[in-house]
Design an enzyme around this catalytic site. Structure first.
Site, PDB file in Angstrom:
ATOM      1  CG  HIS A 151      27.628  13.099  13.377  1.00 15.34           C
ATOM      2  ND1 HIS A 151      27.838  12.595  12.116  1.00 15.34           N
ATOM      3  CD2 HIS A 151      28.211  12.209  14.231  1.00 15.34           C
ATOM      4  CE1 HIS A 151      28.509  11.447  12.202  1.00 15.34           C
ATOM      5  NE2 HIS A 151      28.743  11.195  13.482  1.00 15.34           N
TER       6      HIS A 151
ATOM      7  CD  GLU B 246      27.557  14.387   8.764  1.00 13.20           C
ATOM      8  OE1 GLU B 246      27.241  13.587   9.647  1.00 13.20           O
ATOM      9  OE2 GLU B 246      27.510  14.097   7.549  1.00 13.20           O
TER      10      GLU B 246
ATOM     11  CB  SER C  30      26.870   8.963  14.406  1.00  9.21           C
ATOM     12  OG  SER C  30      26.577   7.813  15.163  1.00  9.21           O
TER      13      SER C  30
END
Ligand code: T1G
Length: 675
Positions: A421, A433, A400
């Site tokens: 992510h 993401e 992350s």
């Protein structure tokens, strides 16, 4: 746009406007002409209206809003359908949404394919059905059922529509649809508007009281209720006039502009500017997940639910068993709510292969690492993975924050490595993401973007930096929130500014949910700041019943005297005299600083476009959709006002703070500086 063909006395009118049969000006004109011609043509005994391809129609062309709408207007076209002297039957061959369903409502009969979805999602765009939907739907299904559809904006199945009286017949096969519709060709033209409305204004008020969640922060839902009440209390013409007035007010309003921005932003995010749209994708038939913790299990569920087999690897039988049990528990909880059948749960679980054999990942086309957020651990895992993964497999990290390029460098195949992510809970949150490494191959990126959509996610491309897009913008917000509390604000005050703004929770509530101990050095003797002090006392957040707030067994939060005392103690230790802090300062230091970071993310090319940043915050953190997202909101707020605010509090910002040059340019370009 509109195709007409005659079969005996039946005229079939087909809406043909790919990709979604949107009702743009050309379609409206063609439909009006075809209906007028059918009414005049003595050889036509009945009319069937249908859609080309898999959709009936997605409704009005949203891209036309905000500009003068060319005639004929949709309400006029639908009035012509409804007053046609010959029976007009809607053959609903697929999804019918918004104005698309309103066409069907204006028809005299409705036959739907069993797989069709029918809905009035206008409220999700900050408007309401503006072509008679609020007046005709209650005449078919009653006030309460109409309000449920119109205020929620959620579609219903064909069978539900049949049960409520919205459609007259449901057919299983597309082949039978036309014949089923033709069966009504000798029935009388039956205007929907001529029916009485069942239900009254009181039931509308009861609906509002019973569904507060549907109304929070929004204006359109209240207008929907007013329009449906008009259907129950006014003659048709006045009801239609009420609907029109409300539609025009809403469509020019700020919330609708923001919600329409969000609609198109989500779709733009799927486009990768420097890649051809039709680039060949790598086949993904089996997915590997390393780590069966909360994130690993949630990630695995996304693929299992999409029918993809998953090999889930752990280092201990106990952890593996716990992870598989958590997946089953989550599925069974969904089934208990009636959203999954037992068979579907078992089918998903049957696709899961939990194993302690790391080598089993050699059979996977995509492997996602979801282990402890520590670079050394991740490098070690990717080194091992490089040795077992098959050639061409895609290797993804669920990190992350960390440097995906550094992780890729631990393999012999950096071109096959990228970040995915997911946001917790990974089986619920729609955002992923997709972190593009410097060496990530174009087809790898394109494959994962397409796969993300296939599993029902909203994928957004991010470049490599600490925290990518969303979490990088979180850093100034959380740092300033802590500083504000040290300087005199309370966690409650800071959080309230955010929840009043429309966020689902404020910075401290979020920290308690995620875990105060995330990133903690684990040394209870070392207490550098308030978070260290909380962690040292075991106040790790909701999971330990206490963090910045105290929590009861139902996780209901309350202010904590312990935290208040700790804050006092830290202020004394730092020699800080607390001062009254106004909400405006909190907005500047926790929301404007996020916009500033977003501008830097754009400058550095970490995000492809400003609207991608909006999508990240809308789908990753629950940013209030009716403001469009942080960057859309910033434009409305005023870049000059934002820059002026950041300058006003620059001295209070964390060390190293600077205002983005891009933000300054936008301030200069868009508005006169605030005095
Ligand atoms: N208008 C304009 N463009 C639209 C559109 C619409 N209604 N619906 C989709 N598109 C574009 C979309 O931007 C994308 O473009 C492409 O079509 C494929 O869409 C008077 C006023 C129908 C369930 O809110 O929910 O009627 O990115 O990727 O996943 O009362 O599209 O390819 O360039 O979403 O298969 C109300 C909105 C309008 C429905 C299909 N209707 N659309 O999903 O494809 S207001 C809606 C959807 C109205 C009346 C009122 C979905 C879909 P591009 P997609 P999909």
């Amino acid at each position: 746009m509109i195709r007409s063909e005659k079969t005996g006395p039946i005229l079939r009118i087909t809406i043909d406007n790919p990709p979604v049969n949107a009702l743009g000006a050309g379609v409206r004109a063609g439909l009006a002409q075809a209906i007028a011609a059918a009414a005049e043509d003595q050889s036509v005994g009945a009319v069937i209206v249908t859609g080309s391809g898999k959709l009936f129609s997605a409704g009005a062309d949203i891209s036309e809003f905000g500009k003068p709408l060319a005639d004929p207007q949709l309400p006029d076209v639908l009035a012509a359908i409804e007053t046609c002297p010959k029976p007009v039957i809607a053959a609903i061959n697929g999804t019918a949404l918004g104005g698309g369903l309103e066409i069907a409502l204006a028809c005299h009969y409705r036959v739907a394919l069993a797989s069709a979805k029918l809905g009035l999602p206008e409220v999700k765009l900050g408007i309401l059905p503006g072509a008679g939907g609020t007046q005709r739907l209650p005449r078919l299904v009653g006030v309460e059922a109409a309000l449920k559809m119109i205020v929620s904006g959620d579609p219903v199945s064909a069978s539900t529509a049949a049960a409520s009286g919205l459609v007259d017949m449901v057919v299983e096969s597309a082949e039978g649809l036309f014949d089923a519709a033709a069966a009504f060709a000798n029935s009388p033209a039956r205007p929907t508007s001529a029916r009485a409305v069942s239900g009254d204004a009181a039931s509308a008020d009861a609906f509002v009281a019973a569904n507060p969640r549907l109304f929070r922060g929004l204006t359109a839902p209240f207008a929907c209720v007013e329009a449906v009440k008009a259907a129950a209390t006014l003659p048709l013409a006045e009801g239609l006039a009420t609907e029109r007035r409300l539609f025009l007010e809403l469509v020019s309003g700020e919330q609708s502009q923001a919600l329409r921005h969000a609609f198109f932003a989500e779709r733009s995010a799927a486009r990768i500017e420097d890649l051809p749209k039709d680039i060949a994708k790598r086949p993904v038939g089996r997915v590997g997940v390393i780590g069966a913790g909360t994130m690993g299990g949630g990630i695995a569920m996304n693929f299992l639910s999409a029918g993809l087999p998953v090999t889930m690897v752990e280092t201990s039988a106990e952890a593996l068993e716990r992870g598989a049990a958590l997946i089953r528990k989550n599925y069974e909880a969904t089934a208990a709510k009636g959203r999954l059948t037992t068979a579907q749960v078992e089918a998903a679980m049957a696709l899961l292969t939990p194993t302690l054999e790391f080598g089993a990942l050699g059979e996977c086309d995509l492997v996602i690492e979801a282990v402890y957020e520590n670079m050394e651990v991740k490098k070690q895992v990717f080194g091992r993975l490089d040795a077992v993964a098959r050639p061409g497999a895609i290797l993804a990290s669920n990190t992350s924050y960390l440097d995906v390029d550094a992780i890729a460098a631990c393999t012999s195949r950096p071109q096959d490595v990228l970040g995915m992510h997911f946001f917790s809970p990974a089986n619920v949150m729609k955002l992923v993401e997709v972190v593009r490494g410097a060496k990530t191959a174009p087809d790898v990126l394109a494959t994962i973007m397409a796969l993300g959509q296939k599993i029902g996610k909203v994928p957004v491309v991010a470049g490599v930096c600490y925290g990518f897009i969303g979490n990088r913008m979180l850093i100034p917000r959380q740092d300033n929130a802590l500083s504000l509390v040290m300087e005199g604000a309370s966690p409650e005050q800071v959080d309230k500014v955010h929840t009043d703004f429309g966020m689902p929770m404020g910075p401290f509530q979020m920290t308690d949910l995620a875990g105060v101990d995330i990133g903690w050095h684990r040394d209870p003797e070392r207490i550098d700041d308030l978070k260290d002090a909380l962690c040292a006392q075991g106040r790790w957040g909701q999971k330990t019943g206490a963090g910045f707030y105290d929590y009861d067994a139902a996780r209901k939060r309350s202010s904590s005297p312990v935290v208040a005392a700790l804050i006092e103690e830290f202020r004394k230790r730092e020699g800080v005299t607390p001062r009254a802090i106004c909400d405006e300062e909190i907005v500047v230091r926790t929301l404007y600083t996020m916009v500033n970071e977003g501008a830097k993310i754009l400058e550095e090319g970490i995000a492809q476009r400003s609207s991608d940043i909006d999508v990240v915050w809308l789908y990753g953190y629950g940013w209030p959709r009716w403001t469009g997202g942080p960057m859309f909101w910033a434009e409305r707020e005023g870049f000059a006002k934002i820059v002026a605010g950041l300058e006003r509090y620059a001295k209070s910002m964390p060390e190293g703070f600077s205002i983005s040059p891009l933000l300054r340019q936008q301030a200069t370009a868009t508005e006169e500086p605030v005095a």
